[in-house]
Scaffold this motif. Structure first.
Motif, PDB file in Angstrom:
ATOM      1  N   VAL A  50       0.856  -1.191   0.000  1.00  0.00           N
ATOM      2  CA  VAL A  50       0.000   0.000   0.000  1.00  0.00           C
ATOM      3  C   VAL A  50       0.888   1.234   0.000  1.00  0.00           C
TER       4      VAL A  50
ATOM      5  N   VAL B 226      -6.972   4.048  -2.890  1.00  0.00           N
ATOM      6  CA  VAL B 226      -5.895   3.303  -2.241  1.00  0.00           C
ATOM      7  C   VAL B 226      -4.870   2.953  -3.313  1.00  0.00           C
TER       8      VAL B 226
ATOM      9  N   VAL C  46      -1.477   1.475  -4.906  1.00  0.00           N
ATOM     10  CA  VAL C  46      -0.721   0.253  -4.657  1.00  0.00           C
ATOM     11  C   VAL C  46       0.586   0.277  -5.448  1.00  0.00           C
TER      12      VAL C  46
ATOM     13  N   ARG D 270      -0.111   0.304   7.499  1.00  0.00           N
ATOM     14  CA  ARG D 270       0.796   0.547   6.375  1.00  0.00           C
ATOM     15  C   ARG D 270       2.181   0.952   6.870  1.00  0.00           C
TER      16      ARG D 270
END
Length: 268
Positions: A215, A227, A229, A258
């Motif tokens: 993440v 979100v 990636v 994270r």
């Protein structure tokens, strides 16, 4: 409202708060009264139109008279309707109030009392700016919470000072629920935030999931959360923040997981 009526309302509030163990009373918010300035402006315009109509018809300026009469009639009708609507709103909102306590809140509306506890409710917020550089009255606030029976309750900017009670509710919910959710996540539980879900090892959206070490960041643009990636051109998911229940808790948990996984990767 009579003193006796206020005493009855206060007794009902105190009973509901005591029954759900909400603790001490913190603050009360009442409905925003109708804006009288708008009606005053309409009345002034109607008067100017009537004066213009009188001048026009008196001195043979027919066009001016017709325009002035039209303005006077339209504004007069709108003004009368507005005053009547304001009276209706005032009557309808009689007894309506929002009361914040240590452990929850009580909404009173049309004689009905709804109780919300901070440690069990789910909050969704939707804040819209109606203009590019909005003034105090040009921001729309909507907070949807669930009461102690699980039924949604909508709180809008019709209550005074929404920029105060809205964040206060979210802070209280976060303080009440974040420690328990964080501990549950560490213990191996799965936490659901509707479309999103979290575990100790990964974050998912529907059937798609990635490990915490992948993440990159949570990006919010125009009220939409994405979100991002590592190694993927498309986000794991992109949703309006208003669709994520208890968003401050979700955000805090994601940032914590994270960062902790990235620290483990860096140490290795």
């Amino acid at each position: 409202m009579t003193t006796a009526t206020r005493d009855v309302e206060t007794a009902v509030l105190d009973e509901a708060a005591a029954r759900e163990r909400l603790g001490r009373h913190g603050a009360a918010y009442l409905p925003v009264p109708p804006d009288a300035r708008r009606h005053i402006v309409i009345a002034i315009v109607a008067a100017v139109g009537a004066f213009a109509a009188a001048l026009g018809f008196t001195f043979g300026a027919t066009v001016l008279g017709i325009v002035g009469l039209t303005v006077a009639v339209v504004c007069g009708v709108r003004g009368l309707a507005g005053w009547g609507w304001s009276g209706l709103i005032t009557a309808r909102n009689s007894g309506t109030r929002l009361d914040l306590y240590e452990q929850g809140l009580v909404l009173t509306y049309r004689g009905r009392v709804r109780v919300i506890r901070y440690d069990t409710t789910r909050v969704r917020r939707k804040i819209l700016q109606l203009t590019k550089n909005p003034g105090p009255g040009q921001i729309s606030y909507t907070y949807t919470v669930t009461d102690v029976t699980g039924v949604p309750v909508v709180l809008r900017h019709g209550f005074e000072r929404p920029q105060q009670w809205g964040p206060a509710i979210e802070r209280a919910v976060t303080e009440a629920q974040l420690p328990g959710m964080s501990a549950a996540l560490d213990a191996g539980a799965r936490l659901d935030f509707d479309r999103f879900w979290l575990t100790r090892d990964e974050i998912g959206a529907g059937r798609d999931a990635v490990s915490w070490s992948r993440v990159e960041e949570l990006e919010v643009i125009g009220g939409w959360l994405s979100v991002q990636v590592v190694g993927r051109s498309q986000p794991l998911e992109s949703l309006p923040v208003s669709l994520i229940p208890n968003y401050p808790i979700f955000r805090a948990l994601v940032d914590r997981m994270r960062m902790s996984r990235q620290e483990i990767v860096n140490e290795a």
